[in-house]
Motif scaffolding. Sequence first.
Motif, short mmCIF file in Angstrom:
data_model
loop_
_atom_site.label_atom_id
_atom_site.label_comp_id
_atom_site.label_asym_id
_atom_site.label_seq_id
_atom_site.Cartn_x
_atom_site.Cartn_y
_atom_site.Cartn_z
N TYR A 149 -13.62 87.09 -46.12
CA TYR A 149 -12.99 88.24 -45.46
C TYR A 149 -12.50 89.25 -46.48
O TYR A 149 -12.73 90.46 -46.34
CB TYR A 149 -11.82 87.78 -44.57
CG TYR A 149 -11.10 88.95 -43.91
CD1 TYR A 149 -11.62 89.55 -42.78
CD2 TYR A 149 -9.92 89.45 -44.46
CE1 TYR A 149 -10.98 90.64 -42.19
CE2 TYR A 149 -9.27 90.53 -43.88
CZ TYR A 149 -9.80 91.12 -42.74
OH TYR A 149 -9.18 92.20 -42.17
N ASP A 150 -11.83 88.79 -47.53
CA ASP A 150 -11.30 89.70 -48.55
C ASP A 150 -12.43 90.37 -49.34
O ASP A 150 -12.28 91.51 -49.78
CB ASP A 150 -10.38 88.96 -49.50
CG ASP A 150 -9.03 88.61 -48.86
OD1 ASP A 150 -8.70 89.22 -47.82
OD2 ASP A 150 -8.33 87.73 -49.38
N ILE A 151 -13.53 89.67 -49.52
CA ILE A 151 -14.68 90.24 -50.22
C ILE A 151 -15.37 91.28 -49.35
O ILE A 151 -15.70 92.38 -49.79
CB ILE A 151 -15.66 89.14 -50.65
CG1 ILE A 151 -15.02 88.27 -51.74
CG2 ILE A 151 -16.98 89.73 -51.14
CD1 ILE A 151 -15.76 86.98 -52.01
N ILE A 152 -15.56 90.95 -48.08
CA ILE A 152 -16.23 91.86 -47.16
C ILE A 152 -15.42 93.13 -46.94
O ILE A 152 -15.97 94.24 -46.85
CB ILE A 152 -16.51 91.14 -45.82
CG1 ILE A 152 -17.69 90.17 -46.01
CG2 ILE A 152 -16.80 92.13 -44.68
CD1 ILE A 152 -17.91 89.23 -44.86
N THR A 153 -14.10 93.01 -46.89
CA THR A 153 -13.24 94.18 -46.65
C THR A 153 -12.86 94.90 -47.95
O THR A 153 -12.07 95.83 -47.93
CB THR A 153 -11.95 93.76 -45.93
OG1 THR A 153 -11.24 92.80 -46.73
CG2 THR A 153 -12.26 93.12 -44.58
N HIS A 154 -13.43 94.45 -49.07
CA HIS A 154 -13.23 95.07 -50.39
C HIS A 154 -11.81 94.90 -50.93
O HIS A 154 -11.43 95.57 -51.89
CB HIS A 154 -13.59 96.56 -50.35
CG HIS A 154 -14.98 96.84 -49.88
ND1 HIS A 154 -16.09 96.58 -50.65
CD2 HIS A 154 -15.44 97.33 -48.69
CE1 HIS A 154 -17.18 96.91 -49.98
NE2 HIS A 154 -16.81 97.35 -48.78
N LYS A 155 -11.05 94.00 -50.33
CA LYS A 155 -9.75 93.66 -50.91
C LYS A 155 -9.98 93.01 -52.27
O LYS A 155 -9.21 93.21 -53.22
CB LYS A 155 -8.98 92.71 -49.99
CG LYS A 155 -7.58 92.40 -50.48
CD LYS A 155 -6.82 91.53 -49.49
CE LYS A 155 -5.42 91.21 -50.00
NZ LYS A 155 -4.68 90.32 -49.05
N ILE A 156 -11.03 92.21 -52.35
CA ILE A 156 -11.53 91.70 -53.64
C ILE A 156 -12.80 92.48 -53.93
O ILE A 156 -13.80 92.34 -53.22
CB ILE A 156 -11.82 90.19 -53.58
CG1 ILE A 156 -10.55 89.41 -53.26
CG2 ILE A 156 -12.43 89.72 -54.90
CD1 ILE A 156 -10.77 87.94 -53.04
N GLY A 157 -12.76 93.32 -54.94
CA GLY A 157 -13.87 94.26 -55.17
C GLY A 157 -14.96 93.72 -56.07
O GLY A 157 -14.93 93.94 -57.29
N LEU A 158 -15.91 93.01 -55.50
CA LEU A 158 -17.05 92.53 -56.28
C LEU A 158 -18.04 93.67 -56.44
O LEU A 158 -19.07 93.73 -55.77
CB LEU A 158 -17.72 91.33 -55.61
CG LEU A 158 -16.93 90.04 -55.49
CD1 LEU A 158 -17.85 88.89 -55.08
CD2 LEU A 158 -16.22 89.68 -56.77
N GLU A 186 -23.90 93.52 -50.04
CA GLU A 186 -24.66 92.66 -49.14
C GLU A 186 -25.22 91.45 -49.88
O GLU A 186 -25.12 90.32 -49.41
CB GLU A 186 -25.81 93.47 -48.51
CG GLU A 186 -26.60 92.74 -47.43
CD GLU A 186 -27.67 91.81 -47.97
OE1 GLU A 186 -27.98 90.80 -47.29
OE2 GLU A 186 -28.19 92.07 -49.09
N CYS A 187 -25.76 91.67 -51.09
CA CYS A 187 -26.36 90.59 -51.87
C CYS A 187 -25.31 89.58 -52.32
O CYS A 187 -25.50 88.36 -52.19
CB CYS A 187 -27.09 91.17 -53.07
SG CYS A 187 -27.91 89.95 -54.12
N TYR A 188 -24.19 90.07 -52.85
CA TYR A 188 -23.16 89.17 -53.36
C TYR A 188 -22.51 88.37 -52.23
O TYR A 188 -22.13 87.21 -52.42
CB TYR A 188 -22.09 89.96 -54.12
CG TYR A 188 -22.61 90.67 -55.36
CD1 TYR A 188 -23.92 90.47 -55.82
CD2 TYR A 188 -21.80 91.53 -56.09
CE1 TYR A 188 -24.38 91.12 -56.95
CE2 TYR A 188 -22.26 92.17 -57.24
CZ TYR A 188 -23.55 91.96 -57.66
OH TYR A 188 -24.02 92.60 -58.78
N THR A 189 -22.41 88.98 -51.04
CA THR A 189 -21.89 88.25 -49.88
C THR A 189 -22.81 87.08 -49.53
O THR A 189 -22.36 85.98 -49.21
CB THR A 189 -21.75 89.19 -48.66
OG1 THR A 189 -20.86 90.25 -48.99
CG2 THR A 189 -21.21 88.44 -47.45
N ARG A 190 -24.12 87.33 -49.63
CA ARG A 190 -25.10 86.26 -49.36
C ARG A 190 -24.95 85.13 -50.37
O ARG A 190 -25.02 83.94 -50.01
CB ARG A 190 -26.52 86.81 -49.42
CG ARG A 190 -27.16 86.99 -48.04
CD ARG A 190 -28.62 87.38 -48.16
NE ARG A 190 -28.78 88.64 -48.86
CZ ARG A 190 -29.72 88.88 -49.77
NH1 ARG A 190 -30.56 87.93 -50.14
NH2 ARG A 190 -29.82 90.06 -50.34
#
Length: 307
Positions: A149-158, A186-190
């Motif tokens: 959730y934090d990665i998708i919402t950019h709270k954690i900015g990968l 999209e790629c890093y989420t996968r």
Amino acid sequence: MNPTVTIIMATYNRAHYIAETLHSIQKQTFQNFECFIVDDGGTDNTLEVISPVLRTDPRFKFSKRPVSYKKGLPGCRNYGLDLAKGDFIIFFDDDDVVHPDNLKTSLAVVQNEKVAFCHYQKQAFEKVVPNFEFSEPKIKQALNSFNLYDIITHKIGLASCTVLWNKKCFETIRFKEELLYAEEWECYTRIISEGFEGVSIKNVLYYNRKHPNSNTGEFFSNNPIRKKSNSEAILLVVVNLKEKQLLTDSILRYFIQISLDYKEYKLFSAIEEKAQLSGFGKIKWQIFYAFLPVRLYLYSFKKKLFS
């Protein structure tokens, strides 16, 4: 001896910036790397500008993106991944500056913590690069599928250039070449949804140049190509998380809120379809979506009232 790290850099008409980027890579305190510079069909004198580096430093290799890879960052990066000999992968942009300890620090973290990737922090600049700070790695948090959730919402900015990856993360995964924005998100989420675990550190190891011609600058200027790509990336993430049973209500709520700004792409209807919502679920989220503008207005009014 094979390089330990492969650096992949896509470039397109950045002759005025790229030399500074390459010189910052040459100053790395960890030296066992290769750097693939993949030209995406640029028309300026990039090759002329970087020729002194190519002649004197065999670790740097320049090539044109083959036509078998689509034009754009994803195609260039996929080409680089297919060439890579290093056990670790990192992506740098052609207009930024890299901290001298970037590779040394992030590689040490991955190896010492026995994880698949290391995420570090970046700092934006316009003309003058901030002074480098040198310090031991400071662990911020573990990163895994629980942080989606934090990665998708950019709270954690990968961001594309703030992660050192073990090459095994890309054994079966590539960037979606049809995307022209949010392709790394999209790629890093996968990758993380596949179960790969990493570590985030507090150290600033990358400096991104702010200018209006960057992909991010164009997106925030409402460039229709970047905006359409972002909506397509959202749908790809929804499908992936649904397949892996990782699509939570909080993630779905976030995407539906975003869909208000993508009415021209009928994003809400597309999310409904890709999420395969049940009858009750459809009604629930349709009501949420219908009343969302009112809720956002009231929230904004309340915030102004008490500010």
